[in-house]
Enzyme design. Structure first.
Site, PDB file in Angstrom:
ATOM      1  CD  GLU A 218      -0.014  -1.368   3.091  1.00 49.98           C
ATOM      2  OE1 GLU A 218       0.344  -2.322   2.588  1.00 49.98           O
ATOM      3  OE2 GLU A 218       0.156  -1.464   4.310  1.00 49.98           O
ATOM      4  CG  HIS A 242      -5.826  -5.648   1.395  1.00 48.67           C
ATOM      5  ND1 HIS A 242      -6.204  -6.666   2.338  1.00 48.67           N
ATOM      6  CD2 HIS A 242      -4.528  -5.294   1.391  1.00 48.67           C
ATOM      7  CE1 HIS A 242      -5.454  -6.354   3.212  1.00 48.67           C
ATOM      8  NE2 HIS A 242      -4.326  -5.830   2.835  1.00 48.67           N
ATOM      9  CD  GLU A 243      -2.331  -4.153  -1.002  1.00 48.14           C
ATOM     10  OE1 GLU A 243      -1.897  -3.372   0.142  1.00 48.14           O
ATOM     11  OE2 GLU A 243      -2.316  -5.381  -0.813  1.00 48.14           O
ATOM     12  CG  HIS A 246      -3.370  -1.111   3.566  1.00 46.63           C
ATOM     13  ND1 HIS A 246      -3.226  -1.374   4.916  1.00 46.63           N
ATOM     14  CD2 HIS A 246      -3.009  -2.338   3.082  1.00 46.63           C
ATOM     15  CE1 HIS A 246      -3.060  -2.639   5.248  1.00 46.63           C
ATOM     16  NE2 HIS A 246      -2.938  -3.245   4.046  1.00 46.63           N
ATOM     17  CD  GLU A 265      -2.166  -5.839   6.320  1.00 46.15           C
ATOM     18  OE1 GLU A 265      -2.911  -6.016   5.759  1.00 46.15           O
ATOM     19  OE2 GLU A 265      -1.086  -5.208   5.950  1.00 46.15           O
ATOM     20  CG  ASP A 323       9.909  -9.573   7.026  1.00 48.67           C
ATOM     21  OD1 ASP A 323       8.943  -8.868   6.782  1.00 48.67           O
ATOM     22  OD2 ASP A 323      10.946  -9.296   6.367  1.00 48.67           O
ATOM     23  CE1 TYR A 331      -1.526 -10.036   6.766  1.00 45.33           C
ATOM     24  CE2 TYR A 331      -3.052  -8.925   5.052  1.00 45.33           C
ATOM     25  CZ  TYR A 331      -1.834  -9.210   5.605  1.00 45.33           C
ATOM     26  OH  TYR A 331      -0.796  -8.766   5.072  1.00 45.33           O
TER      27      TYR A 331
HETATM   28  N1  BES Z   1       1.026  -4.622   3.826  1.00 45.76           N
HETATM   29  C1  BES Z   1       0.704  -5.632   3.005  1.00 45.76           C
HETATM   30  C2  BES Z   1       1.735  -6.193   2.472  1.00 45.76           C
HETATM   31  C3  BES Z   1       2.918  -6.578   3.569  1.00 45.76           C
HETATM   32  C4  BES Z   1       2.527  -6.930   4.926  1.00 45.76           C
HETATM   33  C5  BES Z   1       4.344  -6.395   3.585  1.00 45.76           C
HETATM   34  C6  BES Z   1       3.822  -7.170   5.936  1.00 45.76           C
HETATM   35  C7  BES Z   1       5.443  -6.570   4.520  1.00 45.76           C
HETATM   36  C8  BES Z   1       5.092  -6.806   5.500  1.00 45.76           C
HETATM   37  C9  BES Z   1      -0.292  -5.595   1.962  1.00 45.76           C
HETATM   38  O1  BES Z   1      -1.115  -4.846   2.148  1.00 45.76           O
HETATM   39  C10 BES Z   1      -1.100  -7.171   1.816  1.00 45.76           C
HETATM   40  O2  BES Z   1      -1.881  -7.431   2.869  1.00 45.76           O
HETATM   41  N2  BES Z   1      -0.954  -7.821   0.789  1.00 45.76           N
HETATM   42  C11 BES Z   1      -1.545  -9.150   0.685  1.00 45.76           C
HETATM   43  C12 BES Z   1      -2.678  -8.872  -0.403  1.00 45.76           C
HETATM   44  C13 BES Z   1      -4.067  -8.964   0.208  1.00 45.76           C
HETATM   45  C14 BES Z   1      -4.992  -8.795  -0.751  1.00 45.76           C
HETATM   46  C15 BES Z   1      -4.395  -9.725   1.430  1.00 45.76           C
HETATM   47  C16 BES Z   1      -0.644 -10.103  -0.074  1.00 45.76           C
HETATM   48  O3  BES Z   1       0.343  -9.536  -0.392  1.00 45.76           O
HETATM   49  O4  BES Z   1      -0.688 -11.025  -0.121  1.00 45.76           O
HETATM   50 ZN    ZN Z   2      -2.608  -5.177   3.952  1.00 46.82          ZN
END
Ligand code: BES
Ligand code: ZN
Length: 563
Positions: A218, A242-243, A246, A265, A323, A331
Site C-alpha cells: 500500500e 485491499h491496498e 490501507h 491488516e 517478517d 488479517y
Molecule cells: N501490507 C501488506 C503487505 C506486507 C505486509 C508487506 C507485511 C510486508 C510486511 C499488504 O497490504 C497485503 O496485505 N498484501 C496481501 C494482499 C491482500 C489482498 C491480502 C498480499 O501480499 O498477499
Molecule cells: Zn494489507
C-alpha cells in the site's frame, strides 16, 4: 548501508556505527552534535551521506534479462516491515511519521510514494552513461518510514479512472488497464462512503515484475502490485480493494508497532470486504471472501501450532523479526474481531464509529489499547451498546493464542463448492452411492475463487483420499492445468502435491520460476520439499537470483526447517 559523512546544522558531526549488528534489527547510528549546537533548540537538521550495499534487503535490482522485454534494468523497493533502515538511516518505527521530499535521478521513469513535482533538469549522456532526469516527489501527509517506496524501469502509464493511473511495462499496459479500469473508481467511492474522502489526491497502481514478493503493498499514491493480479479475468482485483483500503487503515491511521499489526491488516480486510459487498450489492460476497480468509487463518494456525505466540492478536515481538511473525493471523483474527463488533452493536451504530475512529487517529499511530478506549468512550452514553461492550472479553481477544470464535458466515456462494468437493470425495472413496461423472459443466458458472474454495476444501480432507489419477482427471476436465490464474493454479498444484500426483511436480517447479510472490512460493516449496526434495533444491538454485531478497531468505529458512 555505508555512511560516509554526517552534518548537523551544516557542521561536520562525529558519528559512530556500532561495531556489530543486533539481529535482526541492524546497527545503531549514533551522532554527536557539534559543540556549538544550541541545547535548547527544538530541532536539529541532519544531513547524512549514505550508499546502499549489495546486502540491502529493501531493494531488488533486476538486470535487463530479468525484465519482461529484456531491454532495461529495473529497481524497486519494499520497506515494510523493517527494511527501510537498509535504505536510509531512520527511526524505523511506525510510531514516527514525517513528510517526505524525494529527489531521484534516473535514465528511466521513476515512481516514489509522494505526488510527482517533476521531472526536471535533464542531464545528457556522459562517458557512455545514459542521460538522466531528476524525478521529484513530495509527500505532504506525514507517513511512517515503512511507506517509503521507489521504483524505476521501462514503465508507461494509462488511465484507469478519473483520479487513477496504472503503470507497468509498455507491453503489459493495455492488459493492466483492462484489469483495473472497471473497478478502481467504484472501489474508491465505496470506501469513501464507509470512512471519509480519500486523502492522497490520486490513487495509482504500479504493476511490478513477477519477483515482487507480495500481492500488493500500500505505498502511498502508488500501490505496488504483483503481476499475478493481472489474470485477464478481473478476478483478483480484490487485491486493489485491499491496498486502497490501507489509504485509511495503515497509511492515515498506522499501527504504533508491529505487535499491533492487526490494526493495519484487520481493519484493511474489514474495509476491503465492505467494498466488495458494496460493489456487488450483497453481503454474500464479503462472507465468501471471509470464508476464504478463515481457511487462510486455519492454515496459519496449523503452521505455527495453536499455542504459538504468533497466533495471538497481539503477539510479543521482542527480539523477533516481524517478517517471521507474518501470517494470516493479524488479517483474519483482526477481521473477525471487527466483524464481531459490527454484529454485536448492529451495523448502524458500528458505522458511526468507523469514521470517528479514523478521524480521531488521522495522521497518528495507534495501539490496541487506544482502539479499545476510543470504542468504549464513543459508546459511553449509549447504555445498550456500553453494556454489550462491557461483556467483551478483551484479554482473551488480545492475548489468547489460537482460534477466535467462528462467526456465522453466509455460505450461499461456498455451498456449491462444498457440494462438488463432496462428490469428488465420494468418488475418491469409491462410495457406491456415487454415480458422479465429472464434466466441465460442474464449474461452468463459477468464478475462479469458487474453484479456490472447492480446491481448498479437498486440501482439508483428512488422509488426502484424492488419488493422482483423480488429480489428472480434475486438471483436464476443469482446465485447471492450463489456467492463467495463479490463485487457482497454485491451489491445484498444492492439492496435487498433497495427493502425490507426480504430474504436477514439474509444472510446480516451472511456476516457481515464474512467480516470486511469497503467498504462492512458500506453500509450494513446503509441499515440493516433502515430495521431491531434489527437484525442490534444484528449482531454488536455478531461481535464487530471480527471487527478491526477502523471499529468498524465507525459502532458505524452509529448507533449513525441513532438514
Ligand atoms: N501490507 C501488506 C503487505 C506486507 C505486509 C508487506 C507485511 C510486508 C510486511 C499488504 O497490504 C497485503 O496485505 N498484501 C496481501 C494482499 C491482500 C489482498 C491480502 C498480499 O501480499 O498477499
Ligand atoms: Zn494489507
Amino acid at each position: 548501508m555505508e555512511v560516509s559523512s554526517v552534518r548537523a546544522n551544516d557542521e561536520t558531526a562525529e558519528y559512530q556505527l556500532a561495531a556489530s549488528r543486533i539481529e535482526p534489527y541492524g546497527t545503531p547510528l549514533t551522532i554527536s552534535l557539534p559543540a556549538k549546537t544550541d541545547p535548547t533548540a527544538s530541532h536539529v537538521t541532519l544531513s547524512i551521506d549514505v550508499a546502499t550495499t549489495k546486502d540491502c534487503t529493501a531493494l531488488q535490482w533486476l538486470t535487463p534479462a530479468q525484465t519482461s522485454n529484456k531491454k532495461h534494468p529495473y529497481i524497486f523497493s519494499q520497506c515494510q516491515a523493517i527494511h527501510a533502515r537498509s535504505l536510509f538511516p531512520c527511526q524505523d518505527t511506525p510510531d514516527v511519521k514525517s513528510t517526505f521530499t524525494f529527489n531521484i535521478r534516473s535514465p528511466l521513469p521513476v515512481l516514489a510514494s509522494g505526488l510527482p513535482t517533476g521531472p526536471k533538469d535533464f542531464q545528457p549522456s556522459k562517458d557512455g552513461k545514459p542521460g538522466t532526469l531528476l524525478y521529484t516527489f513530495h509527500q505532504e501527509i506525514p507517513m511512517p518510514s515503512y511507506l517509503f517506496a521507489l521504483a524505476s524501469g521501462d514503465i508507461a502509464s494509462a488511465s484507469i479512472g478519473p483520479r487513477s493511473t496504472v503503470w507497468t511495462g509498455p507491453e503489459e499496459l493495455t492488459a493492466s488497464q483492462w484489469e483495473f479500469e472497471k473497478d478502481t473508481e467504484a472501489y474508491i467511492q465505496a470506501a469513501e462512503k464507509v470512512v471519509y474522502p480519500y486523502a492522497w489526491t490520486t490513487y495509482n497502481v504500479l504493476v511490478l515484475p513477477p519477483s515482487f514478493p507480495y500481492g500488493g503493498m500500500e505505498n502511498p499514491v502508488y500501490t505496488f502490485a504483483t503481476p499475478t493480479v493481472v489474470s485477464g479475468d478481473r478476478q483478483n482485483v480484490d487485491v486493489i480493494a485491499h491496498e486502497l483500503s490501507h489509504s485509511w487503515s495503515g497509511n492515515l491511521v498506522s499501527n504504533a508497532s508491529w505487535e499491533h499489526f492487526w490494526l493495519n491488516e484487520g481493519w484493511t480486510e474489514y474495509l476491503e470486504r465492505r467494498i466488495i459487498a458494496a460493489v456487488h450489492g450483497s453481503d454474500q460476497y464479503r462472507d465468501f471472501s471471509a470464508i476464504i480468509g478463515w481457511k487462510a487463518l486455519e492454515d496459519s494456525i496449523a503452521q505455527f501450532g495453536e499455542d504459538h505466540n504468533f497466533t495471538k492478536l497481539i503477539p510479543d515481538l521482542k527480539g523477533k523479526d516481524p517478517d517471521d511473525a507474518f501470517s494470516s493471523v493479524p488479517y483474519e483474527k483482526g477481521f473477525v474481531f471487527l466483524y464481531h463488533f459490527e454484529k454485536l452493536l448492529g451495523i448502524e451504530k458500528w458505522d458511526k464509529f468507523i469514521p470517528h475512529y479514523f478521524t480521531t487517529f488521522k495522521q497518528k499511530s495507534v495501539d490496541s489499547y487506544e482502539f479499545k478506549a476510543t470504542l468504549l468512550d464513543f459508546f459511553a452514553n449509549d447504555a445498550d451498546a456500553a453494556k454489550k461492550l462491557q461483556n467483551v472479553d478483551w484479554d482473551t481477544w488480545f492475548y489468547a493464542p489460537g482460534f477466535p470464535p467462528k462467526p456465522d458466515f453466509d455460505t450461499t456462494l461456498a455451498d456449491q463448492c462444498y457440494a462438488l468437493a463432496d462428490k469428488w470425495q465420494a468418488l475418491a472413496e469409491n462410495r457406491k452411492e456415487s454415480d458422479f461423472k465429472p464434466s466441465a459443466k460442474d464449474i461452468e458458472s463459477w468464478t475462479a475463487n469458487q474453484s479456490v474454495v472447492f480446491l481448498e476444501r479437498l486440501q482439508s480432507l483428512p488422509d488426502h483420499p484424492i488419488t493422482p489419477e483423480l488429480i489428472n482427471l480434475m486438471g483436464t476436465t476443469y482446465g485447471y492445468e492450463s489456467s492463467k490464474n495463479v490463485e487457482l493454479v497454485s491451489r491445484f498444484y498444492t492439492l496435487g502435491l498433497m495427493s502425490r500426483a507426480e504430474s504436477v511436480y514439474k509444472p510446480t517447479a516451472e511456476l516457481l520460476g515464474e512467480v516470486g510472490r511469497m503467498k504462492f512460493v512458500r506453500p509450494l516449496y513446503r509441499q515440493l520439499i516433502m515430495r521431491d526434495r531434489k527437484l525442490a533444491g534444484r528449482t531454488f538454485e536455478e531461481n535464487r537470483d530471480f527471487y527478491h531478497p526477502i523471499c529468498r531468505g524465507m525459502v532458505e529458512k524452509l529448507f533449513e526447517k525441513h532438514g
